[in-house]
Scaffold this motif. Structure first.
Motif, PDB file in Angstrom:
ATOM      1  N   ILE A 106      57.015  42.967  44.857  1.00 16.28           N
ATOM      2  CA  ILE A 106      55.509  42.986  44.624  1.00 16.28           C
ATOM      3  C   ILE A 106      54.902  44.336  43.733  1.00 16.28           C
ATOM      4  N   VAL A 107      55.662  45.498  43.917  1.00 14.74           N
ATOM      5  CA  VAL A 107      55.266  46.727  43.058  1.00 14.74           C
ATOM      6  C   VAL A 107      55.600  46.383  41.565  1.00 14.74           C
ATOM      7  N   GLY A 108      56.919  45.818  41.540  1.00 14.22           N
ATOM      8  CA  GLY A 108      57.678  45.783  40.177  1.00 14.22           C
ATOM      9  C   GLY A 108      57.065  44.517  39.424  1.00 14.22           C
ATOM     10  N   ALA A 109      56.824  43.403  40.020  1.00 15.75           N
ATOM     11  CA  ALA A 109      56.447  42.223  39.253  1.00 15.75           C
ATOM     12  C   ALA A 109      54.876  42.190  39.074  1.00 15.75           C
ATOM     13  N   LEU A 110      54.011  42.577  40.176  1.00 19.72           N
ATOM     14  CA  LEU A 110      52.690  42.219  40.175  1.00 19.72           C
ATOM     15  C   LEU A 110      52.032  43.381  39.539  1.00 19.72           C
ATOM     16  N   VAL A 111      52.259  44.701  40.302  1.00 22.06           N
ATOM     17  CA  VAL A 111      51.540  45.851  39.878  1.00 22.06           C
ATOM     18  C   VAL A 111      51.826  46.450  38.570  1.00 22.06           C
ATOM     19  N   VAL A 112      53.269  46.690  38.191  1.00 18.46           N
ATOM     20  CA  VAL A 112      53.688  47.200  37.031  1.00 18.46           C
ATOM     21  C   VAL A 112      53.536  46.125  35.786  1.00 18.46           C
ATOM     22  N   GLY A 113      53.956  44.780  36.046  1.00 19.19           N
ATOM     23  CA  GLY A 113      53.906  43.803  35.246  1.00 19.19           C
ATOM     24  C   GLY A 113      52.395  43.592  34.854  1.00 19.19           C
ATOM     25  N   GLN A 114      51.359  43.583  35.790  1.00 14.95           N
ATOM     26  CA  GLN A 114      50.053  43.305  35.469  1.00 14.95           C
ATOM     27  C   GLN A 114      49.487  44.473  34.585  1.00 14.95           C
ATOM     28  N   ALA A 115      49.907  45.821  35.162  1.00 15.76           N
ATOM     29  CA  ALA A 115      49.419  46.785  34.333  1.00 15.76           C
ATOM     30  C   ALA A 115      49.933  47.085  32.858  1.00 15.76           C
ATOM     31  N   ALA A 116      51.179  46.403  32.598  1.00 14.84           N
ATOM     32  CA  ALA A 116      51.740  46.538  31.291  1.00 14.84           C
ATOM     33  C   ALA A 116      51.218  45.555  30.479  1.00 14.84           C
ATOM     34  N   VAL A 117      50.632  44.345  30.986  1.00 16.28           N
ATOM     35  CA  VAL A 117      49.954  43.446  30.096  1.00 16.28           C
ATOM     36  C   VAL A 117      48.471  44.178  29.768  1.00 16.28           C
ATOM     37  N   GLU A 118      48.026  44.528  30.826  1.00 18.92           N
ATOM     38  CA  GLU A 118      46.549  45.121  30.225  1.00 18.92           C
ATOM     39  C   GLU A 118      46.698  46.430  29.440  1.00 18.92           C
ATOM     40  N   ALA A 119      47.698  47.086  29.551  1.00 18.23           N
ATOM     41  CA  ALA A 119      47.899  48.133  28.665  1.00 18.23           C
ATOM     42  C   ALA A 119      48.406  47.810  27.247  1.00 18.23           C
ATOM     43  N   LYS A 120      48.675  46.446  26.967  1.00 19.59           N
ATOM     44  CA  LYS A 120      49.218  45.914  25.820  1.00 19.59           C
ATOM     45  C   LYS A 120      50.522  46.449  25.479  1.00 19.59           C
ATOM     46  N   ILE A 121      51.486  46.772  26.352  1.00 13.44           N
ATOM     47  CA  ILE A 121      52.648  47.148  26.449  1.00 13.44           C
ATOM     48  C   ILE A 121      53.511  45.802  26.124  1.00 13.44           C
ATOM     49  N   ILE A 122      53.264  45.127  26.831  1.00 12.58           N
ATOM     50  CA  ILE A 122      54.051  43.552  26.732  1.00 12.58           C
ATOM     51  C   ILE A 122      52.789  42.508  26.698  1.00 12.58           C
ATOM     52  N   SER A 123      53.175  41.233  25.989  1.00 16.28           N
ATOM     53  CA  SER A 123      52.047  40.308  25.836  1.00 16.28           C
ATOM     54  C   SER A 123      52.338  39.358  27.165  1.00 16.28           C
TER      55      SER A 123
END
Lengths: 503, 397
Positions: A380-397
């Motif tokens: 949950i932390v890895g996929a949802l939290v970090v993933g979502q944050a990375a997308v919002e921070a424009k680190i990954i598309s």
């Protein structure tokens, strides 16, 4: 009483090294002296009438109550035994029923006796004639047969293999009652003395394959078999390949169906899985449930599995190839959508994909290593939290997240974990190839993969068989699952002696 | 050792594959997708002040569609912003290179779905424009080509874009409906290339027209085909003639046919299938063209109170339907003869049917076509669409 040979020992197995020393004779005192530092080994003297004997066993491997009732008590009270004139007569009486166990054998070789006792048998030693009576009164804590944990069952037998080889052989015997079923046992591992059982059906299994498996088993020269890797690497034809060459299962029904097809099975004491060989690529794509459900549904699912295999293997590389080299291949609206999603992302597609693949592997590894309850939290932390944050921070598309998530989910549809692991590794190679030369690179990597697969021969059977076969009748049960009425022949790859399965 | 040999063989094969694939340049076309600007539409015109040059105008997707080189054509009605950039050059590639140099991002033509050619440019001949389009490896051969009637293509894009947003999006919506409009069939780049390859083949390319609808309100219309002689625009066929041309080439998939019942009430049928067989013969020093068309329609709408499927009514309707289609085809023949071009694709039919005689006739094909005798036969049938009787109370007075 009919004596059943219990243990055969391979030539390579030696019980004691020269440094350790060994009891030269089958005498209670010398054995007691040899095991004097081992607290769990019991050598207890008993009086049988006017004769001296010793009971030799390992505490924890025997059923104490049964031994007391059915060994010590008869030794002390049985009238005939009390009247025995000599040790030879006492041994004879024990073999003829004084010891109230079904499996009673006589042994004079000290090595064999010690091996048997260390395997849980109880020995009654008669030192003067250097003879032991071996009684199978094993009783130790073991896991009960439950549902398989890795191979889910919906419509099938809900039993699985356990760590005790004897329980597993019994489970197989219950499913295959033909007298032709052979369970050939041997001991492997210089220190572990692990019992291994070769399971096959006489008159069906190809004897050359059997001979080769026996040869490889005898060739194994290792201290012990603690994990499955020892066996897999020793029995694989091409041990440096990442692709599994032995099919493992924890489901007895799957194991038995393969044995009945003419394959060779391998059971190892201490491992709750069984091996089937020779294995081919198509076997890793088949699940036991395929044969439980309607054949049309099963065929559709099997095709879906092959589609997922292609996606799991190729999608990251393909994504990189089309977004960095062949933008014209992307449908216009999708191209704009991907382009828009990638705006302001600082990394090239290759770095994004590689980073996400590594992150995915890390999450998988973390989820496996942690206790189940915490493992879920990692996802949950890895996929949802970090993933979502990375997308919002424009680190990954977001497109990359979708690609990796879809790739990962497709990878989970593989019925065999070993095969899935191989695909996971090759996925990185395809990603690299796609990044270097686009679809051209992906195609070259695909050619390399095919070369690798074509290069594997497993006990004389090509790894890609029957897909590499030119006869359509051999390819029946591969991409689709045909109705049983059309499965008249055993798989060609096992070169069965009895090729016809049904009429 | 064997393994080593195998690896050497594999690497040699790999080398061979790379070499034979034409990977000679260091630049391997590696471009991140966000560093590219996709061109949605291309307009080609003759340069205004320098007639020997051409002007290329590109429509890019709005927002991040470009930097400062072009004019923003606004949001329009559909809200999709577009950006137009243009450059002039002696050739298409020269103009495109100039655009590429001045533009911030790499321009990519892979998603240009439409090529508009202005009237003046089309009048000079298509060859100079089509050559770049046919050679460029990014351009899709399935992209559609349109001629802009009565104005420059860039002006069309600009004026329409200001009022309605992205031209390519609007054109896509319209172009998708051409299957229902039996007077237009989209013509792709590869089809234009095919027509250019065949000198005897009369070229016809759909044209677009800007319709003024009040102040700052404009709309586009597709009305028929622009006709070319020797690659140069000569005339525009009207809707009827264009529809007739489509019947000749068997490209009618739908379309309405208006007829009347015995009492003069309106009945509309819709074409569900149309097959045309064209036989071209050369007899007694003249071309004879026999056309047999089979039309299959369904009853689309009726204002009649009669049972149209009774023989006396049905025959009247079918007779009108046949005559209607026949008139369309004859109109196409007339248009073709008047302009002295083979807009009916008869050259292809004749070449296939009589390859030896074709060799003698191909030089003067269009002249011979002027004197050709046409025999057009149309047979049709109509199916009832629904069996409702109450809707029009037919049979009741």
């Amino acid at each position: 009483m009919k004596q059943k040979p219990k243990y055969t020992q391979t030539e390579d197995v030696t019980l004691f090294s020269e440094e350790q020393g060994r009891p030269m004779c089958l005498h209670a005192e010398s054995i007691k002296q040899f095991f004097e530092k081992s607290g769990d080994v019991l050598v207890r003297s008993v009086q049988v009438g006017k004769l001296e004997a010793a009971v030799f066993c390992v505490d924890g491997l025997i059923d104490s109550a049964t031994i007391g009732e059915q060994i010590f008590k008869p030794l002390a009270t049985d009238e005939k035994l009390q009247q025995a004139e000599n040790e030879t007569q006492a041994v004879k009486l024990l073999l003829e029923g004084a010891a109230q166990f079904p499996f009673v054998t006589k042994e004079t070789d000290v090595n064999q006796v010690i091996t048997a006792v260390l395997n849980g048998l109880t020995a009654i030693l008669f030192s003067e004639i250097e003879t032991a009576v071996l009684i199978d009164a094993r009783g130790f804590e073991k896991r009960s047969i439950g549902e398989p944990t890795d191979e889910n069952v919906i419509k099938g037998a809900k039993d699985c293999f356990v760590e005790v080889i004897r329980v597993n052989t019994a489970t197989i015997r219950r499913k295959i009652k033909t007298p032709n079923l052979v369970i050939e046992e041997s001991v492997t591992g210089k220190m572990s003395l692990t019992n291994i059982a070769l399971v096959y059906i006489n008159g069906t299994t190809n004897r050359h394959i059997l001979k080769e498996v026996r040869r490889r088993l005898q060739k194994m020269n290792i201290d012990g078999i603690m994990t499955s890797g020892y066996v897999e690497e020793s029995l694989s034809e091409k041990p440096f390949s990442v692709f599994p060459q032995l099919l493992y299962t924890e489901r007895p029904d799957k194991f038995c169906s393969h044995i009945m097809e003419g394959r060779v099975g391998l059971l190892i004491d201490g491992l709750p899985i069984a091996y089937i060989l020779p294995a081919s690529v198509t076997m890793f794509m088949q699940a036991p449930e395929d044969y439980s459900n309607n054949y049309i549904f099963s065929s559709a699912i099997r095709l879906l599995r092959y589609f997922c295999l292609a996606i799991s293997l190729l999608l990251p590389g393909f994504y990189i190839a089309i977004t960095t080299f062949h933008q014209e291949m992307i449908p216009t609206e999708l191209a704009f959508s991907i382009q828009k999603a990638k705006m302001n992302v600082p990394f090239p597609a290759f770095v994004e994909i590689l980073g996400m693949l590594i992150a995915f592997e890390i999450l998988m590894e973390a989820g496996l290593k942690l206790p189940k309850t915490i493992g879920q939290a990692v996802s949950i932390v890895g996929a949802l939290v970090v993933g979502q944050a990375a997308v919002e921070a424009k680190i990954i598309s977001p497109a990359v997240v979708i690609v990796i998530a879809f790739t990962g989910v497709c990878g989970f549809t593989m019925p065999n974990q070993d095969f899935s692991n191989a695909v996971r590794l090759w996925r990185f190679l395809f990603t690299l190839a796609g990044s270097l030369a686009g679809l051209f690179g992906v195609m070259i990597a695909l050619i390399f993969l095919l070369l690798e697969l074509c290069d594997i021969q497993n006990l004389g059977a090509p790894y890609l068989e029957p897909l590499s076969d030119s006869l359509s009748s051999h390819i029946k049960d591969t991409l689709i699952r045909p109705p049983f009425r059309y499965l008249n022949w055993r798989p060609f790859s096992v070169r069965s002696v009895n090729i016809r399965r049904q009429k | 050792m064997n393994r080593c040999k195998r690896m050497i063989v594999v690497f040699l094969l790999l080398d061979l594959m790379v070499c034979t694939a034409g990977c000679k340049r260091n630049d391997n076309n590696r471009r991140e997708i966000n560093s590219i600007d996709f061109v949605r539409m291309v307009a080609i015109d003759a340069a205004q002040d320098e007639p020997e040059k051409m002007e290329v105008t590109l429509e890019l997707q709005g927002e991040d569609g470009g930097n400062d080189n072009g004019a923003d054509s606004g949001g329009g009605q559909n809200g999709e912003q577009s950006k137009l950039i243009s450059a002039t050059g002696g050739s298409f590639s020269e103009a495109f290179l100039q655009l590429q140099t001045e533009h911030g991002k790499l321009l990519n033509l892979a998603h240009s779905d439409y090529f508009l050619i202005g009237e003046e440019a089309a009048g000079r001949g298509l060859t100079p424009y089509m050559d770049f389009i046919s050679r460029n490896n990014q351009i899709q051969f399935s992209a559609d080509v349109f001629i802009v009637k009565g104005m420059r293509a860039a002006e069309f894009m600009s004026r329409f874009g200001e009022a309605n947003g992205m031209v390519s999006s609007q054109l896509k919506n319209m172009a998708e409906k051409t299957r229902d409009l039996s007077y237009i069939t989209n013509t792709s780049v590869i089809q234009v290339m095919g027509m250019l390859d065949n000198a005897s083949h009369g070229m016809k390319i759909p044209y677009l027209e800007l319709q003024e609808k009040g102040e700052k309100q404009v709309d586009m219309e597709m009305s028929g085909y622009a006709l070319f002689r020797d690659t140069a625009l000569v005339d525009y066929a009207d809707t009827e003639a264009s529809r007739g041309m489509n019947f000749f080439s068997g490209e009618v998939y739908s379309g309405l046919i208006p007829v009347r019942d015995t009492e003069g009430e309106a009945v509309v049928t819709r074409i569900s299938d149309a097959k045309t067989k064209v036989k071209v013969r050369y007899e007694q020093n003249e071309l004879r063209v026999q056309v047999n068309a089979e039309i299959h329609t369904t009853l689309e709408e009726t204002h009649s109170k009669k049972n149209l499927f009774l023989p006396e009514e049905y025959d009247v309707l079918m007779s009108q339907q046949n005559q209607y289609v026949k008139n369309l085809m004859l109109r196409a023949v007339q248009e073709s003869k008047e302009n002295r071009i083979d807009a009916l694709s008869l050259a292809d039919s004749f070449r296939m049917q009589h390859p030896i005689i074709w060799e003698d006739l191909k030089e003067n094909w269009t002249q011979r076509l002027e004197g050709a005798r046409f025999e057009v036969n149309v047979s049709s049938r109509m199916d009832r669409s629904y069996d409702y009787e109450e809707a029009n109370r037919y049979g009741q007075s």
